[in-house]
Design a protein around this motif. Structure first.
Motif, PDB file in Angstrom:
ATOM      1  N   GLU A  61      40.129  50.032  36.022  1.00  0.00           N
ATOM      2  CA  GLU A  61      39.459  51.010  36.282  1.00  0.00           C
ATOM      3  C   GLU A  61      37.932  50.956  35.749  1.00  0.00           C
ATOM      4  OE1 GLU A  61      39.180  55.574  34.068  1.00  0.00           O
ATOM      5  OE2 GLU A  61      41.011  54.749  34.718  1.00  0.00           O
ATOM      6  N   LEU A  62      37.906  50.383  34.593  1.00  0.00           N
ATOM      7  CA  LEU A  62      36.454  50.320  34.018  1.00  0.00           C
ATOM      8  C   LEU A  62      35.731  49.376  34.973  1.00  0.00           C
ATOM      9  CD1 LEU A  62      34.342  50.790  32.118  1.00  0.00           C
ATOM     10  CD2 LEU A  62      35.308  49.008  30.676  1.00  0.00           C
ATOM     11  N   MET A  63      36.338  48.164  35.171  1.00  0.00           N
ATOM     12  CA  MET A  63      35.741  47.054  35.992  1.00  0.00           C
ATOM     13  C   MET A  63      35.294  47.542  37.450  1.00  0.00           C
ATOM     14  SD  MET A  63      34.782  44.861  34.077  1.00  0.00           S
ATOM     15  CE  MET A  63      34.175  43.844  35.306  1.00  0.00           C
ATOM     16  N   GLU A  68      37.848  41.672  40.257  1.00  0.00           N
ATOM     17  CA  GLU A  68      36.708  41.300  41.246  1.00  0.00           C
ATOM     18  C   GLU A  68      37.454  40.280  42.108  1.00  0.00           C
ATOM     19  OE1 GLU A  68      32.195  39.354  41.252  1.00  0.00           O
ATOM     20  OE2 GLU A  68      33.526  39.538  39.386  1.00  0.00           O
ATOM     21  N   LEU A  69      38.226  39.305  41.941  1.00  0.00           N
ATOM     22  CA  LEU A  69      38.892  38.347  42.486  1.00  0.00           C
ATOM     23  C   LEU A  69      40.207  38.813  43.246  1.00  0.00           C
ATOM     24  CD1 LEU A  69      37.729  35.136  40.572  1.00  0.00           C
ATOM     25  CD2 LEU A  69      36.888  36.040  42.747  1.00  0.00           C
ATOM     26  N   GLN A  70      40.776  39.922  43.247  1.00  0.00           N
ATOM     27  CA  GLN A  70      42.155  40.274  43.465  1.00  0.00           C
ATOM     28  C   GLN A  70      42.193  40.310  45.028  1.00  0.00           C
ATOM     29  OE1 GLN A  70      43.458  43.684  41.722  1.00  0.00           O
ATOM     30  NE2 GLN A  70      45.314  43.481  42.571  1.00  0.00           N
ATOM     31  N   GLY A  71      41.021  40.740  45.569  1.00  0.00           N
ATOM     32  CA  GLY A  71      41.163  40.983  47.283  1.00  0.00           C
ATOM     33  C   GLY A  71      41.191  39.589  47.726  1.00  0.00           C
ATOM     34  N   GLN A  99      31.808  42.012  31.321  1.00  0.00           N
ATOM     35  CA  GLN A  99      32.935  41.361  31.923  1.00  0.00           C
ATOM     36  C   GLN A  99      33.704  40.371  31.323  1.00  0.00           C
ATOM     37  OE1 GLN A  99      31.749  38.894  35.463  1.00  0.00           O
ATOM     38  NE2 GLN A  99      33.314  39.995  36.798  1.00  0.00           N
ATOM     39  N   ARG A 100      33.112  39.557  30.462  1.00  0.00           N
ATOM     40  CA  ARG A 100      33.807  38.500  29.655  1.00  0.00           C
ATOM     41  C   ARG A 100      34.804  39.539  28.757  1.00  0.00           C
ATOM     42  NH1 ARG A 100      29.071  35.287  30.332  1.00  0.00           N
ATOM     43  NH2 ARG A 100      28.135  36.145  28.484  1.00  0.00           N
ATOM     44  N   ALA A 101      34.270  40.375  27.954  1.00  0.00           N
ATOM     45  CA  ALA A 101      34.950  41.261  27.055  1.00  0.00           C
ATOM     46  C   ALA A 101      36.028  41.919  27.553  1.00  0.00           C
ATOM     47  CB  ALA A 101      34.075  42.019  26.479  1.00  0.00           C
TER      48      ALA A 101
END
Length: 190
Positions: free
Chosen positions: A94-96, A138-141, A128-130
């Protein structure tokens, strides 16, 4: 019977930690330890104070513009650092998604850094690293498309190998590029 009686009498004298365990207890102990070591602390961290702070920071992010977004990202980064990421996958996703949407909206309006080396971009990458170090959200799609496309590409490559063997190397390269190019593009330029 005498052995059972002496065993019961001796186990009554022993502390609970030294009483012999049955098979089920021996098998269940590692599972219980793993759950308590990994599951309980993460779930306990998602307390109401954290959720209130997270919701407040998210609402600040939603209301921010190009000049105030850096403060919102810093607040989210501080929360993520204090809690070693997000307590659950749902909160992480949700946050990302919200941060990525805000970043895309500000890039479209010109309120984000030009190029890839600005202060906002650097703070975004720290966040993003945290929160999502493997960039799963981001890469799920593209990864899903690669997995779903594997079957048809594989069958097509088998057909090319049987029907036109001279073109198999070219078809193989094209198939691999079709499957992995979107994922590679997301990794390199996302």
């Amino acid at each position: 019977r005498a052995m059972l009686a002496s065993s019961a009498a001796s186990s009554a004298l022993l502390p609970a930690s030294l009483v012999p365990l049955g098979r089920r207890a021996v098998l269940a102990a590692p599972a219980a330890a793993a759950l308590s070591a990994f599951g309980a602390p993460r779930a306990a961290r998602a307390d109401s104070a954290f959720l209130q702070s997270l919701r407040a920071a998210e609402s600040d992010l939603a209301a921010s513009d190009g000049s105030t977004v850096l403060g919102s990202i810093n607040a989210l980064l501080e929360l993520a650092t204090d809690y070693s990421g997000m307590p659950s996958d749902e909160l992480r996703k949700e946050l990302m998604e919200r941060v990525l949407a805000k970043r895309a909206a500000l890039k479209a309006q010109g309120g984000w850094d030009e190029g890839s080396y600005g202060e906002k971009e650097e703070q975004f990458l720290r966040l993003q690293r945290a929160v999502d170090p493997w960039r799963v959200t981001e890469l799920q799609g593209p990864a899903s498309l690669a997995i779903l496309g594997f079957g048809p590409v594989y069958l097509g490559l088998l057909a090319v190998q049987r029907l036109v063997p001279k073109l198999f190397n070219v078809a193989y390269t094209a198939g691999a590029a079709a499957l992995f190019a979107p994922l590679l593009f997301g990794i390199l330029f996302g």
